[in-house]
Enzyme design. Structure first.
Site, PDB file in Angstrom:
ATOM      1  N   ASP A 385       0.809  -1.218   0.000  1.00 24.14           N
ATOM      2  CA  ASP A 385       0.000   0.000   0.000  1.00 24.14           C
ATOM      3  C   ASP A 385       0.843   1.269   0.000  1.00 24.14           C
ATOM      4  O   ASP A 385       0.345   2.365  -0.264  1.00 24.14           O
ATOM      5  CB  ASP A 385      -0.867   0.039   1.267  1.00 24.14           C
ATOM      6  CG  ASP A 385      -2.107  -0.826   1.137  1.00 24.14           C
ATOM      7  OD1 ASP A 385      -2.656  -0.898   0.039  1.00 24.14           O
ATOM      8  OD2 ASP A 385      -2.514  -1.423   2.148  1.00 24.14           O
TER       9      ASP A 385
HETATM   10  C1  BGC Z   1       0.476   1.226   6.400  1.00 23.75           C
HETATM   11  C2  BGC Z   1       0.186   0.021   5.566  1.00 23.75           C
HETATM   12  C3  BGC Z   1      -1.282  -0.108   5.337  1.00 23.75           C
HETATM   13  C4  BGC Z   1      -1.832   1.197   4.765  1.00 23.75           C
HETATM   14  C5  BGC Z   1      -3.301   1.149   4.450  1.00 23.75           C
HETATM   15  C6  BGC Z   1      -0.199   2.455   5.826  1.00 23.75           C
HETATM   16  O1  BGC Z   1      -0.009   3.537   6.670  1.00 23.75           O
HETATM   17  O2  BGC Z   1       1.865   1.403   6.487  1.00 23.75           O
HETATM   18  O3  BGC Z   1       0.728  -1.132   6.196  1.00 23.75           O
HETATM   19  O4  BGC Z   1      -1.520  -1.168   4.448  1.00 23.75           O
HETATM   20  O5  BGC Z   1      -1.565   2.234   5.648  1.00 23.75           O
HETATM   21  O6  BGC Z   1      -4.111   1.280   5.522  1.00 23.75           O
HETATM   22  C1  NOJ Z   2      -1.362  -3.812   5.657  1.00 27.62           C
HETATM   23  C2  NOJ Z   2      -2.588  -3.824   4.809  1.00 27.62           C
HETATM   24  O1  NOJ Z   2      -3.695  -4.237   5.587  1.00 27.62           O
HETATM   25  C3  NOJ Z   2      -2.404  -4.753   3.630  1.00 27.62           C
HETATM   26  O2  NOJ Z   2      -3.539  -4.699   2.793  1.00 27.62           O
HETATM   27  C4  NOJ Z   2      -1.170  -4.393   2.864  1.00 27.62           C
HETATM   28  O3  NOJ Z   2      -1.021  -5.315   1.814  1.00 27.62           O
HETATM   29  C5  NOJ Z   2       0.052  -4.388   3.751  1.00 27.62           C
HETATM   30  N1  NOJ Z   2      -0.182  -3.543   4.889  1.00 27.62           N
HETATM   31  C6  NOJ Z   2       1.302  -3.920   3.025  1.00 27.62           C
HETATM   32  O4  NOJ Z   2       1.253  -2.579   2.725  1.00 27.62           O
END
Ligand code: BGC
Ligand code: NOJ
Length: 712
Positions: A385
């Protein structure tokens, strides 16, 4: 499972409280036993306490000018009813009941605590007497005061019931023209659960429920950490992640996010065997939020079941996860009827199509969005993400998940390419089994084409490239100054079967071992980004070693574990598995600093000052993926369309292990024995040697199958 016991002993008084939610109920039991361990009579006062939420957590934490004037309670026969807003549009209330006669109660927080005090020194407790306060606005609480006289050695059990109840809109009040809660339908519930016999029965059924769920897969291996995680805790965490997705926990506020499309599909990998009916419902809910383009909302709200764009959309990997989730469901259950279920797009009535068509559109969504190298465009981001290649945000506070400043026609993802190949093969397998051979051929051709593209534009010499950015420059390549190698494309390309035969996969895994693996797990990328890169986004917003910026993202370690298993490297696969296994990390608990029985999303990477420290436990895709990796690839007991496969890839030093697995109503007891150093398997099923490593489904009526697996 499903309960907590918190206890302590002080001044020879032993107190222990059992907390649990009975199956199928909207209430929580607190059953407290108090024992006088001293030799004399002890006169005790016991105070319960709970702070009520005013139903809307966000508003409750911010809108004090209104909320300090709305709170209302009622007390009837020692039961505290919290009824804020019941007088107007709500038809629900909370209650807090106690099995004992009360010496007093409190419902106003500031009276109970006293001025300038907090929960560690409530005035009512200190002075030994409740104030019998009634909340009018401010912060409503529930607190009972019970007096107990305990003889030497005596134990008393006190039960509290904290519940939520709804009334029909036209029967809210009793008498009807009053403002008093109609308690006719809640009283019997309260009475029932204040009775210790009912509590015991509810607790027993909770226990047998969990015995049944955990009994679906039980293993005895030479490694106690594997046994503990597989048999109990990893499975339990899979249930928690399935239920909560990424919404309510210490790390997730419960108000920010709904159920993630990608997250929930992945959660199925660890959950689908537990309660297949719920998995089916989840799949149909997810698919109903899919858009006609084949695209997906990144999340949907569990109560309305509607998708929304609040935390962004256009994550171009999202739709492919539906294929992965459905394939896992089909292999586990054999319920092919789900493919014919009529499912709308974006919940719009009239748009319903069979689920199978949704899967087709998922695949097509990628093919409709190819970039300059014919690799999939990344969109807002892919699994990572935080790899925001179209975001270009330079404004503080702007959300990386919703801001886009580029048109997204250039940045491409090799991770999605790998995932596409995997999903296309899954869909081809499904199509073949439905007799749709032309479809199947098309999917396989598309997969082969993408495989070639990855070979041409996604390979860096020693590992798979991560992406191309908005300038068409490589991300995750030796050409980069930082972020030269990423874990995700190595894992997913190999999972998809890319480079298995021509040595690319082995090379990529060796690079992972050399550059990304630490004793605390495998880092997401290296070298960590030491500064903020406008063209990369959130990933470089984290200090080096944390989260997506070179943290050990436990979620994708299993991709490498599975890849190692696919290459037959049992020792490496299991070694990686143990590095992040929370039970195995208990011995370094002061460094690890998370529960020794539950996976954390992240362990700080080697660039972090706190290398080895875990964070964000419980709600993470790590649970499902690790369960999937250990049960299906290392232990190798894997549901397939043809039957249960037994293909263990275990460490050389294990002499064997045994598994008890219930699959499609049949109980398989599998005993694996090592006869040589390799992982070639021979199966003897109910005394007879069979060809291959898949146990065919037994004729109906047979409910138990005994399997011997000999490894040489
Ligand atoms: C986090 C990710 C997460 C994303 C979406 C980010 O701040 O680092 O791990 O998947 O938010 O919620
Ligand atoms: C946490 C999120 O819930 C997931 O959807 C994502 O793939 C990982 N972080 C990596 O960014």
């Amino acid at each position: 499972m499903g309960y907590s016991i918190i206890g302590s002993t002080f001044n020879k008084i032993k107190a222990e409280t059992l907390y649990f939610v009975p199956l199928g109920e909207n209430l929580e039991i607190w059953q407290m036993s108090v024992t006088n361990l001293s030799k004399k009579l002890r006169k005790l006062s016991m105070f319960s306490s709970i702070e009520f939420c005013l139903w809307d957590a966000q508003d409750d934490a911010t809108n004090f000018q209104r909320n300090f004037s709305t709170g209302q309670v009622e007390i009837e026969n020692g039961v505290i009813y919290h009824k804020t807003e019941y007088r107007e549009r709500r038809d629900h209330f909370a209650y807090f009941a106690c099995s004992e006669k009360l010496a007093g109660y409190d419902t106003q927080r500031d009276v109970f605590l006293g001025a300038y005090r907090s929960w560690n020194t409530p005035l009512a407790v200190e002075r030994g007497r409740s104030f019998n306060s009634i909340a009018h606005g401010w912060a409503p609480i529930g607190s009972h005061h019970v007096k107990l006289n305990l003889k030497a050695g005596e134990t008393r059990v006190v039960t509290f019931v904290l519940g939520y109840h709804e009334n029909p809109k036209d029967k809210k009040f009793d008498p009807p023209d009053s403002q008093i809660i109609n308690k006719r339908s809640v009283r019997p519930v309260i009475k029932k659960y204040l009775n210790p016999v009912t509590v015991q029965a509810a607790f027993d059924s909770l226990r047998s429920y969990w015995e049944k769920v955990l009994g679906l897969y039980q293993v005895q291996t030479p490694d106690k950490h594997t046994n503990r995680m597989v048999n109990i805790w990893n499975a339990y965490q899979c249930m928690a992640t399935f239920n909560m997705s990424r919404s309510a926990s210490f790390y997730e506020s419960g108000i920010g996010r709904g159920l993630g499309f990608r997250d929930s599909n992945q959660d199925l990998l660890g959950f689908v065997q537990m309660v297949p009916e719920r998995a089916r419902e989840r799949i149909l809910d997810l698919a109903s939020t899919q858009l006609e383009t084949g695209g997906a909302y990144h999340q949907y709200q569990p109560l309305t079941k509607r998708g929304n764009n609040d935390i962004g959309g256009d994550f171009n990997d999202d739709p492919l996860w539906l294929i992965v989730g459905v394939a896992a469901y089909l292999k586990e259950t054999g319920d092919w009827s789900i493919l014919d279920a009529s499912v709308p797009y974006d919940n719009k009535s009239g748009s319903e199509k069979p689920l199978y068509e949704h899967l087709e559109r998922s695949l097509k969504y990628t093919l409709d969005r190819l970039g300059p190298h014919k690799l999939p465009l990344i969109g807002r981001a892919d699994w990572n993400d935080c790899l925001n290649l179209n975001c270009f945000s330079d404004t503080p506070g702007q959300s990386f998940q919703t801001t886009t400043n580029k048109d997204g026609k250039v940045a491409e993802s090799v991770f999605i390419a790998g995932m596409f190949v995997l999903a296309a093969h899954e869909l081809a397998d499904i199509a073949e089994r439905r007799g749709l051979n032309t479809d199947a051929n098309n999917y396989r051709q598309a997969a082969d084409q993408m495989d070639k593209t990855v070979h041409t534009h996604g390979w860096d010499g020693e590992w798979f490239i991560r992406a191309y950015d908005d300038f068409g420059k490589k991300v995750g390549s030796k050409e980069c100054e930082e972020g030269k190698i990423f874990i995700e494309p190595q894992g997913f390309c190999i999972l998809a079967g890319i480079g298995l035969e021509d040595g690319l996969a082995q090379k990529a895994l060796d690079s992972v071992n050399k550059i990304l693996a630490t004793k605390h797990g495998i880092m997401l990328q290296q070298p960590a980004y030491s500064k903020y890169y406008l063209n990369l986004g959130e990933i470089s917003s984290y200090p080096p070693g944390y989260k997506e910026n070179a943290g050990i993202f436990c979620h994708n370690n299993p991709w490498i574990i599975i890849s190692e298993a696919m290459m037959g490297n049992g020792d490496r696969a299991f070694d990686y598995y143990l590095r992040i296994n929370p039970s195995a990390r208990e011995k370094i608990g002061t460094l690890h600093r998370c529960e020794p029985y539950v996976y954390a999303q992240m362990i700080a990477g080697k660039d972090a000052p706190t290398h080895g420290e875990a964070k964000n436990s419980w709600l993470t895709g790590t649970a499902a993926w690790n369960y999937f990796a250990i049960t299906q690839f290392i232990l190798g007991v894997r549901p397939t369309y043809k039957g249960l496969m037994v293909a263990p890839i275990i460490p050389a030093k294990w002499n064997g292990f045994s598994v008890s697995r219930i699959f499609q109503g049949v109980h398989y007891t599998i005993s694996v024995k090592r006869e040589g150093k390799g992982n070639t398997v021979r199966l003897i099923v109910d005394g007879r040697a069979i060809e291959g490593n898949i146990i065919p489904k037994p004729p109906s009526g047979i409910t138990h199958v005994a399997v011997q697996a000999l490894l040489s």
